[in-house]
Design a protein around this motif. Structure first.
Motif, PDB file in Angstrom:
ATOM      1  N   THR A 238      -5.849   1.370 -10.563  1.00 21.05           N
ATOM      2  CA  THR A 238      -6.721   0.227 -10.790  1.00 21.05           C
ATOM      3  C   THR A 238      -8.375   0.622 -10.723  1.00 21.05           C
ATOM      4  N   ILE A 239      -9.532   0.429 -10.873  1.00 17.12           N
ATOM      5  CA  ILE A 239     -10.583   1.274 -10.687  1.00 17.12           C
ATOM      6  C   ILE A 239     -11.084  -0.541 -10.052  1.00 17.12           C
ATOM      7  N   ARG A 240     -12.076  -0.414  -9.336  1.00 16.56           N
ATOM      8  CA  ARG A 240     -13.047  -1.995  -8.955  1.00 16.56           C
ATOM      9  C   ARG A 240     -13.887  -0.807  -8.157  1.00 16.56           C
ATOM     10  N   GLY A 241     -15.149  -0.858  -8.939  1.00 18.25           N
ATOM     11  CA  GLY A 241     -16.540  -0.359  -8.047  1.00 18.25           C
ATOM     12  C   GLY A 241     -16.204   1.200  -8.226  1.00 18.25           C
ATOM     13  N   ASP A 242     -16.554   1.803  -6.534  1.00 13.82           N
ATOM     14  CA  ASP A 242     -16.516   3.263  -6.471  1.00 13.82           C
ATOM     15  C   ASP A 242     -14.651   3.201  -5.403  1.00 13.82           C
ATOM     16  N   ARG A 243     -13.571   2.438  -5.734  1.00 13.16           N
ATOM     17  CA  ARG A 243     -12.764   2.310  -5.504  1.00 13.16           C
ATOM     18  C   ARG A 243     -10.884   2.347  -6.622  1.00 13.16           C
ATOM     19  N   LEU A 244     -10.306   2.970  -5.912  1.00 13.48           N
ATOM     20  CA  LEU A 244      -9.281   3.595  -7.035  1.00 13.48           C
ATOM     21  C   LEU A 244      -7.682   3.221  -6.197  1.00 13.48           C
ATOM     22  N   TYR A 245      -7.698   2.078  -6.352  1.00 11.31           N
ATOM     23  CA  TYR A 245      -6.212   1.214  -6.124  1.00 11.31           C
ATOM     24  C   TYR A 245      -5.325   1.812  -6.537  1.00 11.31           C
ATOM     25  N   GLY A 246      -3.634   1.633  -6.148  1.00  8.78           N
ATOM     26  CA  GLY A 246      -2.594   2.353  -6.467  1.00  8.78           C
ATOM     27  C   GLY A 246      -1.633   2.830  -5.798  1.00  8.78           C
ATOM     28  N   ARG A 247      -0.415   2.255  -5.259  1.00 15.31           N
ATOM     29  CA  ARG A 247       0.654   3.144  -5.069  1.00 15.31           C
ATOM     30  C   ARG A 247       0.376   4.709  -4.411  1.00 15.31           C
ATOM     31  N   GLY A 248      -0.049   5.184  -3.260  1.00 20.60           N
ATOM     32  CA  GLY A 248      -0.196   6.830  -3.501  1.00 20.60           C
ATOM     33  C   GLY A 248      -1.952   7.195  -3.722  1.00 20.60           C
TER      34      GLY A 248
ATOM     35  N   ALA B 220      -4.369   7.533  -2.207  1.00 24.99           N
ATOM     36  CA  ALA B 220      -4.856   7.626  -1.019  1.00 24.99           C
ATOM     37  C   ALA B 220      -3.462   8.772  -0.366  1.00 24.99           C
ATOM     38  N   ASP B 221      -2.382   8.808  -0.143  1.00 22.96           N
ATOM     39  CA  ASP B 221      -1.800   9.340   0.156  1.00 22.96           C
ATOM     40  C   ASP B 221      -0.609   9.401  -0.779  1.00 22.96           C
ATOM     41  N   MET B 222      -0.175  10.359  -1.081  1.00 20.73           N
ATOM     42  CA  MET B 222      -1.533  11.195  -1.784  1.00 20.73           C
ATOM     43  C   MET B 222      -1.769  12.335  -2.500  1.00 20.73           C
ATOM     44  N   LYS B 223      -1.543  11.458  -3.407  1.00 20.71           N
ATOM     45  CA  LYS B 223      -1.975  11.229  -5.812  1.00 20.71           C
ATOM     46  C   LYS B 223      -3.357  11.852  -5.260  1.00 20.71           C
ATOM     47  N   GLY B 224      -4.378  11.372  -5.014  1.00 16.83           N
ATOM     48  CA  GLY B 224      -5.566  11.163  -4.855  1.00 16.83           C
ATOM     49  C   GLY B 224      -5.425  13.181  -4.449  1.00 16.83           C
ATOM     50  N   GLY B 225      -5.577  13.167  -3.572  1.00 15.32           N
ATOM     51  CA  GLY B 225      -5.411  14.936  -2.937  1.00 15.32           C
ATOM     52  C   GLY B 225      -4.892  15.556  -3.797  1.00 15.32           C
ATOM     53  N   ILE B 226      -3.622  15.614  -4.335  1.00 13.19           N
ATOM     54  CA  ILE B 226      -2.849  16.137  -5.075  1.00 13.19           C
ATOM     55  C   ILE B 226      -3.477  16.563  -6.529  1.00 13.19           C
ATOM     56  N   ALA B 227      -4.137  14.812  -7.390  1.00 15.59           N
ATOM     57  CA  ALA B 227      -5.176  15.627  -7.913  1.00 15.59           C
ATOM     58  C   ALA B 227      -6.589  16.453  -7.926  1.00 15.59           C
TER      59      ALA B 227
ATOM     60  N   PRO C 116      -8.810  13.250   2.140  1.00 15.99           N
ATOM     61  CA  PRO C 116      -9.492  11.814   1.891  1.00 15.99           C
ATOM     62  C   PRO C 116      -9.054  10.586   3.016  1.00 15.99           C
ATOM     63  N   THR C 117     -10.464   9.416   3.202  1.00 17.09           N
ATOM     64  CA  THR C 117     -10.002   8.483   3.787  1.00 17.09           C
ATOM     65  C   THR C 117      -8.688   7.598   3.300  1.00 17.09           C
ATOM     66  N   PRO C 118      -8.079   6.633   3.666  1.00 16.70           N
ATOM     67  CA  PRO C 118      -6.759   6.407   3.581  1.00 16.70           C
ATOM     68  C   PRO C 118      -7.446   4.645   3.394  1.00 16.70           C
ATOM     69  N   TYR C 119      -7.155   3.765   2.825  1.00 16.97           N
ATOM     70  CA  TYR C 119      -7.507   2.525   2.542  1.00 16.97           C
ATOM     71  C   TYR C 119      -6.353   1.708   2.543  1.00 16.97           C
TER      72      TYR C 119
ATOM     73  N   MET D  15      -3.297   2.144   3.474  1.00 20.78           N
ATOM     74  CA  MET D  15      -2.068   3.091   3.544  1.00 20.78           C
ATOM     75  C   MET D  15      -0.436   2.411   4.346  1.00 20.78           C
ATOM     76  N   GLY D  16       0.718   2.736   2.995  1.00 25.08           N
ATOM     77  CA  GLY D  16       1.806   2.192   3.830  1.00 25.08           C
ATOM     78  C   GLY D  16       2.098  -0.231   3.394  1.00 25.08           C
ATOM     79  N   GLY D  17       0.391   0.065   2.897  1.00 26.02           N
ATOM     80  CA  GLY D  17       0.487  -1.789   2.581  1.00 26.02           C
ATOM     81  C   GLY D  17      -0.148  -1.464   1.118  1.00 26.02           C
ATOM     82  N   PRO D  18       0.055  -3.043   1.074  1.00 26.77           N
ATOM     83  CA  PRO D  18      -0.763  -3.749  -0.554  1.00 26.77           C
ATOM     84  C   PRO D  18      -2.256  -3.419  -0.606  1.00 26.77           C
ATOM     85  N   ASP D  19      -2.366  -2.979  -1.871  1.00 23.67           N
ATOM     86  CA  ASP D  19      -4.138  -2.612  -2.192  1.00 23.67           C
ATOM     87  C   ASP D  19      -4.403  -1.328  -1.984  1.00 23.67           C
ATOM     88  N   GLU D  20      -3.634  -0.337  -1.144  1.00 28.23           N
ATOM     89  CA  GLU D  20      -4.095   0.925  -0.702  1.00 28.23           C
ATOM     90  C   GLU D  20      -5.129   1.237  -1.991  1.00 28.23           C
ATOM     91  N   TYR D  21      -6.216   1.790  -1.434  1.00 25.86           N
ATOM     92  CA  TYR D  21      -7.131   3.091  -2.333  1.00 25.86           C
ATOM     93  C   TYR D  21      -7.669   3.925  -1.686  1.00 25.86           C
TER      94      TYR D  21
END
Length: 402
Positions: free
Chosen positions: A95-105, A107-114, A368-371, A373-379
């Motif tokens: 899910t994208i909200r503003g400049d945040r992309l939410y979802g498990r992984g 930040a850790d680390m599917k965004g980095g893989i992409a 990238p910086t994780p927000y 990470m490991g909990g709900p609403d990772e983005y």
């Protein structure tokens, strides 16, 4: 330039392929990554497994002439999403909200893989580079990497590069050149059961264990002769790094730490327990080794009756020389993409980067910086993720300029 739509679409597709660890089933995530990589002209894509359902992916893109082999390493597995009701968005919907992309992984680390996939796609557009670009995606980083990165290093020659970059969660303001080692210890104490009012008839295993734990925790006071260049780097990074990693990070990086993670004894307050167990996580900086720490723990417990110790995990501290050209290339690229030059520092936690370093491969962690990470609403912050991708692409171009 990086294809920004590719970064976001690949992140979304990877998030939509759950790969929680446990149970560590990365087949769907491996297939999602393979689809994107197979669409890159010239990329040779293969899947590898030591045992199912842990699936790994390797993509190789060869340049026009001989040169360095640069490896981008990522892990497909994630922490469990937990209870979806605790998330404000679906954990596997990107899910994208503003400049945040939410979802498990995210930040850790599917965004980095992409980001790494987009770097390979950009490299394919200008096939005049020297050497090889390899993308190695592992299936079990969260459980120490034996069926993932270590398996790939042992069985797939292309994964053994001249340098490696791991775009794992951290911060683009800090490039990590090493990380602490770890020793996990299981302590067990045996005693003699009795009624809690008749303590003279029993031997309290919990009390024996408490003393054993106290002695192991005292090992964090052992002096460590951390090499001066590493101390200097940690000190220089402190003003930037501690804003991200928390006050006290620099001290934690240069000393032994000990965490009492599990403790169990007895079934009732009015019974003398006849057994007790504890699990401890010790982290050690460069300048000492696991054998020294394990020997010190055994010596500390030697005179305690009924106490045994088992080593569950032992990994050495790992470091790449901060003066290696890899870091200069990354710092230049990051400064151009992010507007500020990153600092160099050790990493507190473990990552698959240690496996590359243990194999003798100079390795950096930059992601990238994780927000959350490991909990709900990772983005992950979309602008930062895209900037990381641009920096990675520029660093790879530099390293493969040959």
């Amino acid at each position: 330039m990086i294809d920004r739509d590719l970064v976001l679409s690949a992140t979304a597709a990877l998030i939509a392929a759950p790969s929680e660890n446990p149970p560590d089933d990365t087949r769907a995530a491996a297939e999602a990554a393979t689809r994107f990589l197979a669409a890159i002209p010239g990329a040779a894509v293969t899947q590898h497994t030591r045992h199912e359902p842990v699936r790994n992916v390797v993509a190789v893109l060869r340049g026009a002439r001989p040169g360095r082999r640069v490896v981008l390493s990522g892990h497909l597995d994630t922490f469990p999403a937990g209870d979806p009701a605790r998330w404000s968005v679906p954990p596997f919907a990107a899910t994208i909200r503003g400049d945040r992309l939410y979802g498990r992984g995210a930040a850790d680390m599917k965004g980095g893989i992409a980001a790494a996939i987009a770097v390979m796609a950009a490299a394919a557009e200008r096939a005049d580079f020297a050497g090889e670009l390899v993308l190695a995606l592992a299936g079990d980083e969260e459980s120490m990497g034996t069926a993932g990165t270590q398996f790939l290093l042992d069985t797939v020659p292309a994964v053994r590069g001249d340098v490696a970059i791991v775009p794992d969660a951290g911060s683009p303001a800090v490039i990590r050149f090493g990380e602490k080692g770890m020793v996990w210890l299981d302590l067990a104490a045996e005693g003699k059961a009795a009624h809690g009012a008749h303590v003279h008839r029993g031997e309290n295993a919990a009390e024996r264990l408490i003393e054993a734990v106290r002695r192991v925790l005292a090992l964090r006071d052992r002096a460590v002769d951390v090499p001066q260049p590493i101390r200097d780097a940690v000190a220089a990074a402190r003003p930037v790094s501690e804003k991200l990693g928390g006050a006290g990070e620099a001290e934690t990086l240069t000393r032994i730490t000990a965490n009492l993670g599990t403790l169990a004894a007895g079934i009732s307050p009015n019974l003398v327990p006849d057994s007790a167990t504890a699990g401890l996580d010790l982290r050690l900086p460069p300048g000492t080794c696991t054998a020294e720490l394990i020997d010190a723990a055994r010596a500390a417990l030697a005179d305690l009756p009924g106490v045994t110790m088992r080593v569950r995990v032992a990994w050495e501290p790992t470091v790449t020389d901060p003066a290696h050209p890899l870091f200069a290339a990354l710092r230049r690229a990051a400064a151009a993409a992010l507007g500020a030059e990153p600092v160099l520092n050790l990493r507190v936690g473990a990552s698959d980067a240690r496996l590359f370093r243990l194999a003798g491969i100079p390795t950096a962690v930059f992601g990238p910086t994780p927000y959350g990470m490991g909990g709900p609403d990772e983005y992950v912050l979309i602008p930062e993720l895209l900037a990381v991708a641009e920096a990675l692409a520029a660093a790879v171009r530099d390293l493969l300029a040959g």
